[in-house]
Design an enzyme around this catalytic site. Structure first.
Site, PDB file in Angstrom:
ATOM      1  N   HIS A 119      10.343   8.396  14.206  1.00 42.05           N
ATOM      2  CA  HIS A 119       9.224   7.514  13.837  1.00 42.05           C
ATOM      3  C   HIS A 119       7.902   8.296  13.702  1.00 42.05           C
ATOM      4  O   HIS A 119       6.953   8.046  14.432  1.00 42.05           O
ATOM      5  CB  HIS A 119       9.078   6.387  14.883  1.00 42.05           C
ATOM      6  CG  HIS A 119       8.315   5.206  14.352  1.00 42.05           C
ATOM      7  ND1 HIS A 119       8.562   3.910  14.753  1.00 42.05           N
ATOM      8  CD2 HIS A 119       7.305   5.113  13.456  1.00 42.05           C
ATOM      9  CE1 HIS A 119       7.741   3.087  14.129  1.00 42.05           C
ATOM     10  NE2 HIS A 119       6.957   3.805  13.331  1.00 42.05           N
ATOM     11  N   ILE A 120       7.896   9.214  12.743  1.00 35.92           N
ATOM     12  CA  ILE A 120       6.710  10.072  12.574  1.00 35.92           C
ATOM     13  C   ILE A 120       6.013   9.832  11.231  1.00 35.92           C
ATOM     14  O   ILE A 120       5.298  10.704  10.731  1.00 35.92           O
ATOM     15  CB  ILE A 120       7.071  11.573  12.723  1.00 35.92           C
ATOM     16  CG1 ILE A 120       8.207  11.972  11.752  1.00 35.92           C
ATOM     17  CG2 ILE A 120       7.443  11.914  14.151  1.00 35.92           C
ATOM     18  CD1 ILE A 120       8.384  13.481  11.593  1.00 35.92           C
TER      19      ILE A 120
ATOM     20  N   ARG B 139       0.836  -1.218   0.000  1.00 37.32           N
ATOM     21  CA  ARG B 139       0.000   0.000   0.000  1.00 37.32           C
ATOM     22  C   ARG B 139       0.865   1.260   0.000  1.00 37.32           C
ATOM     23  O   ARG B 139       0.697   2.158  -0.826  1.00 37.32           O
ATOM     24  CB  ARG B 139      -0.922  -0.003   1.236  1.00 37.32           C
ATOM     25  CG  ARG B 139      -2.024  -1.036   1.158  1.00 37.32           C
ATOM     26  CD  ARG B 139      -2.724  -1.158   2.489  1.00 37.32           C
ATOM     27  NE  ARG B 139      -1.854  -1.791   3.463  1.00 37.32           N
ATOM     28  CZ  ARG B 139      -2.114  -2.950   4.077  1.00 37.32           C
ATOM     29  NH1 ARG B 139      -3.247  -3.572   3.860  1.00 37.32           N
ATOM     30  NH2 ARG B 139      -1.254  -3.461   4.938  1.00 37.32           N
ATOM     31  N   ILE B 140       1.815   1.324   0.954  1.00 36.59           N
ATOM     32  CA  ILE B 140       2.632   2.546   1.069  1.00 36.59           C
ATOM     33  C   ILE B 140       3.617   2.624  -0.101  1.00 36.59           C
ATOM     34  O   ILE B 140       3.863   3.702  -0.653  1.00 36.59           O
ATOM     35  CB  ILE B 140       3.358   2.588   2.433  1.00 36.59           C
ATOM     36  CG1 ILE B 140       2.327   2.598   3.563  1.00 36.59           C
ATOM     37  CG2 ILE B 140       4.258   3.825   2.534  1.00 36.59           C
ATOM     38  CD1 ILE B 140       2.895   2.376   4.956  1.00 36.59           C
TER      39      ILE B 140
ATOM     40  N   ARG C  37      10.665  -0.369   9.431  1.00 38.29           N
ATOM     41  CA  ARG C  37      11.001  -0.644  10.828  1.00 38.29           C
ATOM     42  C   ARG C  37      12.519  -0.735  10.928  1.00 38.29           C
ATOM     43  O   ARG C  37      13.184  -1.254  10.005  1.00 38.29           O
ATOM     44  CB  ARG C  37      10.396  -1.977  11.305  1.00 38.29           C
ATOM     45  CG  ARG C  37       8.892  -1.967  11.508  1.00 38.29           C
ATOM     46  CD  ARG C  37       8.480  -1.179  12.756  1.00 38.29           C
ATOM     47  NE  ARG C  37       7.047  -1.229  13.008  1.00 38.29           N
ATOM     48  CZ  ARG C  37       6.158  -0.325  12.570  1.00 38.29           C
ATOM     49  NH1 ARG C  37       6.566   0.708  11.857  1.00 38.29           N
ATOM     50  NH2 ARG C  37       4.878  -0.441  12.869  1.00 38.29           N
TER      51      ARG C  37
ATOM     52  N   ARG D 270       8.214 -10.263  -2.528  1.00 39.96           N
ATOM     53  CA  ARG D 270       8.382 -11.702  -2.724  1.00 39.96           C
ATOM     54  C   ARG D 270       7.642 -12.135  -3.987  1.00 39.96           C
ATOM     55  O   ARG D 270       8.056 -13.040  -4.691  1.00 39.96           O
ATOM     56  CB  ARG D 270       7.848 -12.480  -1.517  1.00 39.96           C
ATOM     57  CG  ARG D 270       8.767 -12.406  -0.320  1.00 39.96           C
ATOM     58  CD  ARG D 270       8.067 -12.874   0.909  1.00 39.96           C
ATOM     59  NE  ARG D 270       6.834 -12.123   1.136  1.00 39.96           N
ATOM     60  CZ  ARG D 270       6.062 -12.262   2.189  1.00 39.96           C
ATOM     61  NH1 ARG D 270       6.362 -13.151   3.113  1.00 39.96           N
ATOM     62  NH2 ARG D 270       4.969 -11.535   2.332  1.00 39.96           N
TER      63      ARG D 270
ATOM     64  N   GLU E  18      14.104   2.185  19.845  1.00 43.96           N
ATOM     65  CA  GLU E  18      13.407   3.475  19.833  1.00 43.96           C
ATOM     66  C   GLU E  18      12.924   3.790  21.243  1.00 43.96           C
ATOM     67  O   GLU E  18      12.353   2.906  21.877  1.00 43.96           O
ATOM     68  CB  GLU E  18      12.226   3.431  18.865  1.00 43.96           C
ATOM     69  CG  GLU E  18      12.682   3.275  17.410  1.00 43.96           C
ATOM     70  CD  GLU E  18      11.546   3.301  16.391  1.00 43.96           C
ATOM     71  OE1 GLU E  18      10.380   3.414  16.798  1.00 43.96           O
ATOM     72  OE2 GLU E  18      11.839   3.213  15.198  1.00 43.96           O
TER      73      GLU E  18
END
Ligand code: NAP
Length: 322
Positions: free
Chosen positions: A287-288, A158-159, A239, A179, A268
């Protein structure tokens, strides 16, 4: 009858709870500056019917063993690597996430980070604020062009697709690795599938948008950075666990790659003394990715909808496959 008890691991805007107040009892961790301590979370999990949690809350096997009546864990994130899915399944606890509602916002941030890293915006901002700007010179803070270059998206989900749409606007050539091939992305966005190593060898910008899993952990290791072009930029909005940070540090120090833009880290919050943060060619964000006011509200609302559905005996809107 006693109302089901919902525990939320951070402060949630009271207005969002209003539609649910008649049916459920809510409680949340009030201190915004710290996450809920493990002992408190354990205490809450023992009595909760539903849990709304997020990045930074380790919902592992040992804490789930304490759950007596927990029916749903609603993660306020699309990634769910902080939750032991097997342990949840073994106790018939549904897990949900917040896909789609954060896609465009995270892609905005990803592209902003790519631009900021390529055009050295943070260095330029520091330069002017520190009074170093004495005169104009041709190569002062000269960075890399973005338009017409090749972006390599690792994780064309999606992103990844939302990032590709932005890259199209910059006239970029778009390659991706998954994959499995995403034929829709190929035909709609003109993207080209590549093996991981071919993508690393070819892309000017390597962007990580893969979920953290046992397969992707440390996939960006020293071998991966060695394959990348010397003037390539690495952007991570997925991540921290997908990167071997020691290998990234070495690649940046040795000039194996040019720069990195990082929204996520292994630990984090990352310590301000971390060696990666001492390098001028690293742009670091706390992490925004999905942190816009509108999207945060949508994420809370989706989590609340999922909780309400499960507690009322229906299927949640966005379950994670367990
Ligand atoms: P998604 O739609 O599930 O897309 C993930 C993509 O990664 C898929 O195309 C998948 O394709 C690919 N993938 C999965 N495992 C892979 C592997 N082992 N090797 C290569 N490709 C693999 O997820 P999304 O909604 O785009 O979100 C992606 C991730 O972004 C999340 O999991 C989260 O960690 C991160 N995220 C970060 C922020 C932030 O604040 N920085 C915000 C939102 C999301 P295949 O299945 O074909 O491999």
């Amino acid at each position: 009858m006693k109302k089901p008890y919902v525990y939320v691991t951070r402060k949630i805007p009271a207005a969002l709870l209003a539609p649910y107040k008649d049916d459920f009892t809510f409680n949340y961790w009030e201190r915004e500056e710290t996450s809920v301590p493990r002992e408190e979370l354990t205490k809450q999990i023992k009595k909760a019917d539903a849990l709304i949690c997020m990045v930074g809350d380790a919902i592992d096997k040992s804490i789930l063993e304490e759950a007596n009546q927990l029916k749903i864990i609603a993660n306020l994130a699309v990634g769910y690597d902080n939750i032991d899915l097997e342990a949840a399944k073994s106790k018939d606890i549904v897990v949900t996430n917040t896909p789609d509602v954060l896609t465009e916002t995270t892609a905005d941030l990803g592209f902003a980070l790519l631009l900021a890293t390529a055009r050295r915006l943070m260095e330029a901002n520091d330069y002017i604020r520190q009074g170093k700007w004495k005169e104009w010179s041709p190569y002062l803070l000269a960075g890399a062009d973005v338009h017409q270059k090749t972006i390599g998206i690792v994780g064309m989900g999606r992103i990844g697709r939302a990032l590709a749409r932005r890259a199209q606007g910059f006239g970029m050539k778009i390659m991706y690795h998954n994959r499995s091939r995403n034929l829709v992305a190929e035909s709609e966005l003109g993207t080209t599938y590549a093996s991981f190593s071919d993508l690393l060898k070819t892309a000017d910008f390597v962007v990580s948008v893969v979920p953290l899993s046992s397969e992707t952990e440390n996939m960006f290791d020293s071998q991966a950075f060695q394959l990348m072009k010397k003037d390539a930029l690495f952007i991570n909005i997925s991540r921290g666990g997908v990167v071997n940070e020691e290998a990234l540090l070495q690649a940046l120090q040795n000039g194996d790659i040019q720069a990195a833009g990082l929204d996520v880290f292994k630990e984090e919050p990352i310590s301000k003394d971390h060696p990666l943060l001492q390098l001028p060619n690293v742009v670091a964000l706390p992490h925004i990715g999905s942190a816009s006011m509108e999207t945060r509200t949508s994420m809370w609302n989706l989590s609340l909808e999922n909780v309400a559905a499960v507690l009322r005996g229906s299927a949640p809107k966005t379950p994670v496959s367990q």
